[in-house]
Design an enzyme around this catalytic site. Sequence first.
Site, PDB file in Angstrom:
ATOM      1  N   HIS A 194      -5.702  -5.576  -3.103  1.00 36.89           N
ATOM      2  CA  HIS A 194      -6.614  -5.603  -1.956  1.00 36.89           C
ATOM      3  C   HIS A 194      -6.797  -7.023  -1.421  1.00 36.89           C
ATOM      4  CE1 HIS A 194      -8.724  -1.463  -2.815  1.00 36.89           C
ATOM      5  NE2 HIS A 194      -7.502  -1.349  -2.332  1.00 36.89           N
ATOM      6  N   ASN A 250      -3.388   8.741   3.956  1.00 37.36           N
ATOM      7  CA  ASN A 250      -2.155   8.079   4.399  1.00 37.36           C
ATOM      8  C   ASN A 250      -1.976   7.948   5.902  1.00 37.36           C
ATOM      9  OD1 ASN A 250      -1.258   7.681   1.747  1.00 37.36           O
ATOM     10  ND2 ASN A 250      -0.371   9.734   1.653  1.00 37.36           N
ATOM     11  N   HIS A 256       0.625   4.145  -2.797  1.00 38.01           N
ATOM     12  CA  HIS A 256       0.298   5.524  -2.408  1.00 38.01           C
ATOM     13  C   HIS A 256       1.433   6.483  -2.763  1.00 38.01           C
ATOM     14  CE1 HIS A 256      -3.352   5.113   0.447  1.00 38.01           C
ATOM     15  NE2 HIS A 256      -3.327   4.090  -0.379  1.00 38.01           N
ATOM     16  N   ARG A 309       0.834  -1.209   0.000  1.00 42.00           N
ATOM     17  CA  ARG A 309       0.000   0.000   0.000  1.00 42.00           C
ATOM     18  C   ARG A 309       0.867   1.257   0.000  1.00 42.00           C
ATOM     19  NH1 ARG A 309      -3.374   2.329   4.804  1.00 42.00           N
ATOM     20  NH2 ARG A 309      -4.828   3.708   3.728  1.00 42.00           N
TER      21      ARG A 309
END
Length: 316
Positions: free
Chosen positions: A188, A91, A63, A59
Amino acid sequence: MASIVAILSSVLIFSAFSLGSSLSLNYYDKTCPHAESIIANAVKNAVSKDKTVPAALLRMHFHDCFIRGCDASLLLNSKGSNKAEKDGPPNVSVHAFYVIDSAKKELETWCPGVVSCADTLALAARDAVVLSGGPSWDVPKGRKDGRTSKASETITMPSPAFNIAQLQQSFSQRGLSMDDLVALSGGHTLGFSHCSSFQSRIRNFNATHDIDPSMHSSFAASLRGVCPIKNKPKNAGTTMDPSSTTFDNTYFKMILQGKGLFSSDQALLSNPKTKELVSKFAGSQEAFRKAFVNSMIKMSSITGGQEIRKDCRVVN
């Protein structure tokens, strides 16, 4: 006016990114030959103590790449009046920064000033997938670290509430296709979500429905149990799929059952092309793994930095 703002934001995003033509597979062969094993060991040590680390690193990389390219700008700490990316709303729950710090400290011991924080994160994300039972791939290297990190820019991150049109726009602005959108959404398969990311689907969804009609009723009921209206535990939430520490294609099977956790997950069925890919990946673990690798290489090749930081949390 809104369209002008959208066009301007697209221009800003494009001007900040470029696909990394300068990256190469053998970038550190002479300057830091043990770089990959040093990073892999740091990730492995962290994962042995905390099974949530792989999802966190994957992740973190995603990001980072979606704001200013894969330049480790997400790793920078806020300073003075400047609020950095890591303190932006999308975040605040990103964690495991210590894993990158640990790898970087070792890299600086062996080959000071050589390996960028951006490359360290890209390699750590790959290692995280491998340690979760996912595929491996050769990571192109040679990214530079960015010197700018602004929390305000994280507003352009794709949201769990996005519909398919918004998702497509967000990915295409970064040079990523619909195929990449579906494959990368498969990330995911790892991780956990807090109630805040999906509670709008399970209560007061709209004027007609209390629960999002695209959500399986028993799944919605279980989520309402996890996320009560009152007395909600501070870290209440649920895993992204039932096998949340194993990299597999369960995520896509869940979507087909109406059990995608986010609106943005379930939205993949609302477009014929993305729906076809969800079905394909649900039916073939191998097809998903291959597509994920291709899309990860493509996403992680969006570059944008200027230096090689000595400390990933501060500019030189």
